[in-house]
Design a protein around this motif. Structure first.
Motif, PDB file in Angstrom:
ATOM      1  N   PRO A 153       0.799  -1.217   0.000  1.00 24.78           N
ATOM      2  CA  PRO A 153       0.000   0.000   0.000  1.00 24.78           C
ATOM      3  C   PRO A 153       0.838   1.275   0.000  1.00 24.78           C
ATOM      4  O   PRO A 153       1.893   1.351   0.615  1.00 24.78           O
ATOM      5  CB  PRO A 153      -0.782  -0.109   1.308  1.00 24.78           C
ATOM      6  CG  PRO A 153       0.079  -0.942   2.187  1.00 24.78           C
ATOM      7  CD  PRO A 153       0.768  -1.916   1.291  1.00 24.78           C
ATOM      8  N   VAL A 154       0.305   2.270  -0.712  1.00 19.34           N
ATOM      9  CA  VAL A 154       0.827   3.622  -0.626  1.00 19.34           C
ATOM     10  C   VAL A 154       0.031   4.297   0.477  1.00 19.34           C
ATOM     11  O   VAL A 154      -1.195   4.275   0.457  1.00 19.34           O
ATOM     12  CB  VAL A 154       0.608   4.369  -1.958  1.00 19.34           C
ATOM     13  CG1 VAL A 154       1.102   5.799  -1.860  1.00 19.34           C
ATOM     14  CG2 VAL A 154       1.300   3.621  -3.091  1.00 19.34           C
ATOM     15  N   GLY A 155       0.713   4.864   1.455  1.00 18.55           N
ATOM     16  CA  GLY A 155      -0.026   5.507   2.545  1.00 18.55           C
ATOM     17  C   GLY A 155       0.899   6.351   3.389  1.00 18.55           C
ATOM     18  O   GLY A 155       2.116   6.237   3.304  1.00 18.55           O
ATOM     19  N   HIS A 156       0.286   7.189   4.198  1.00 14.78           N
ATOM     20  CA  HIS A 156       1.040   8.079   5.072  1.00 14.78           C
ATOM     21  C   HIS A 156       1.648   7.278   6.222  1.00 14.78           C
ATOM     22  O   HIS A 156       2.811   7.440   6.567  1.00 14.78           O
ATOM     23  CB  HIS A 156       0.090   9.148   5.613  1.00 14.78           C
ATOM     24  CG  HIS A 156       0.742  10.142   6.498  1.00 14.78           C
ATOM     25  ND1 HIS A 156       1.620  11.073   6.020  1.00 14.78           N
ATOM     26  CD2 HIS A 156       0.667  10.345   7.837  1.00 14.78           C
ATOM     27  CE1 HIS A 156       2.056  11.819   7.041  1.00 14.78           C
ATOM     28  NE2 HIS A 156       1.485  11.390   8.137  1.00 14.78           N
ATOM     29  N   SER A 157       0.837   6.352   6.779  1.00 12.71           N
ATOM     30  CA  SER A 157       1.327   5.447   7.816  1.00 12.71           C
ATOM     31  C   SER A 157       1.857   4.202   7.108  1.00 12.71           C
ATOM     32  O   SER A 157       2.304   4.280   5.976  1.00 12.71           O
ATOM     33  CB  SER A 157       0.177   5.089   8.757  1.00 12.71           C
ATOM     34  OG  SER A 157      -0.828   4.385   8.035  1.00 12.71           O
ATOM     35  N   ASP A 158       1.787   3.041   7.765  1.00 10.76           N
ATOM     36  CA  ASP A 158       2.212   1.805   7.093  1.00 10.76           C
ATOM     37  C   ASP A 158       1.153   1.287   6.104  1.00 10.76           C
ATOM     38  O   ASP A 158       1.358   0.275   5.446  1.00 10.76           O
ATOM     39  CB  ASP A 158       2.588   0.725   8.115  1.00 10.76           C
ATOM     40  CG  ASP A 158       1.403   0.245   8.945  1.00 10.76           C
ATOM     41  OD1 ASP A 158       0.271   0.739   8.723  1.00 10.76           O
ATOM     42  OD2 ASP A 158       1.601  -0.615   9.822  1.00 10.76           O
ATOM     43  N   GLY A 159       0.003   1.984   6.024  1.00  6.42           N
ATOM     44  CA  GLY A 159      -1.021   1.641   5.036  1.00  6.42           C
ATOM     45  C   GLY A 159      -1.777   0.357   5.336  1.00  6.42           C
ATOM     46  O   GLY A 159      -2.293  -0.286   4.421  1.00  6.42           O
ATOM     47  N   ASP A 160      -1.865  -0.002   6.615  1.00  8.50           N
ATOM     48  CA  ASP A 160      -2.549  -1.247   7.004  1.00  8.50           C
ATOM     49  C   ASP A 160      -4.065  -1.040   6.911  1.00  8.50           C
ATOM     50  O   ASP A 160      -4.705  -0.546   7.846  1.00  8.50           O
ATOM     51  CB  ASP A 160      -2.136  -1.619   8.428  1.00  8.50           C
ATOM     52  CG  ASP A 160      -2.603  -2.999   8.857  1.00  8.50           C
ATOM     53  OD1 ASP A 160      -3.685  -3.430   8.407  1.00  8.50           O
ATOM     54  OD2 ASP A 160      -1.895  -3.631   9.655  1.00  8.50           O
TER      55      ASP A 160
END
Ligand code: MG
Length: 160
Positions: free
Chosen positions: A34-41
């Protein structure tokens, strides 16, 4: 019992070569992450929104804005723990959780028990109270083309 139900949904765009974490468990065989600000979980994000929804305490974007550098690359169990703090503060505990993940690759069955026990720990319930279901996108749409992962979560709270 006075029950409170909550629902959460999340989607992350996938990119080849990025690590994938679902329900706090590393999915080693994933061809994309995943692309995400956090780890994208996506699982833990949907779960966080379900908890906040059941307690009627806003949503994940309000509590953890993606403009906040404190959450950059953060493991998403932080969000669930904070939502659980609000749930407990509001006088509730979790009865059960039902999670559905939509992902084209890989098959999640080898990871299911690890995700159940990790999520159960976060929700302070036995693993028998946590359901993890996995589906594909049947080859169509953003999930089916491998462009995205979706997750749905439903939780039930009761007065503690
Ligand atoms: Mg998210």
């Amino acid at each position: 019992m006075t029950g409170r139900i909550g629902h959460g949904w999340d989607r992350h765009r996938l990119e080849a070569g990025r690590p994938m974490v679902l329900g706090g468990v590393a999915i080693d065989e994933a061809p994309a992450g995943p692309v995400g600000h956090s780890d994208g979980d996506a699982v833990l994000h949907a779960l966080t929104d379900a908890l906040l929804g059941a307690a009627a305490r806003g949503d994940i974007g309000e509590h953890f804005p993606d403009t906040d550098d404190a959450h950059r690359g953060a493991p998403s169990d932080v969000f669930v723990r904070r939502a659980m703090g609000l749930v407990i503060q509001a006088g509730f505990r979790v009865v059960n959780a039902d999670l559905t993940v939509l992902l084209e690759n890989p098959r999640l069955s080898p990871f299911r028990e690890a995700i159940r026990s990790r999520v159960a720990g976060l929700l302070q319930v036995p693993p028998e109270r946590v359901s993890v279901k996995a589906k594909t996108g049947e080859g169509v749409g953003p999930v089916g083309r491998g462009e995205a992962i979706d997750a749905h979560a439903v939780v039930l709270l009761e007065e503690s």
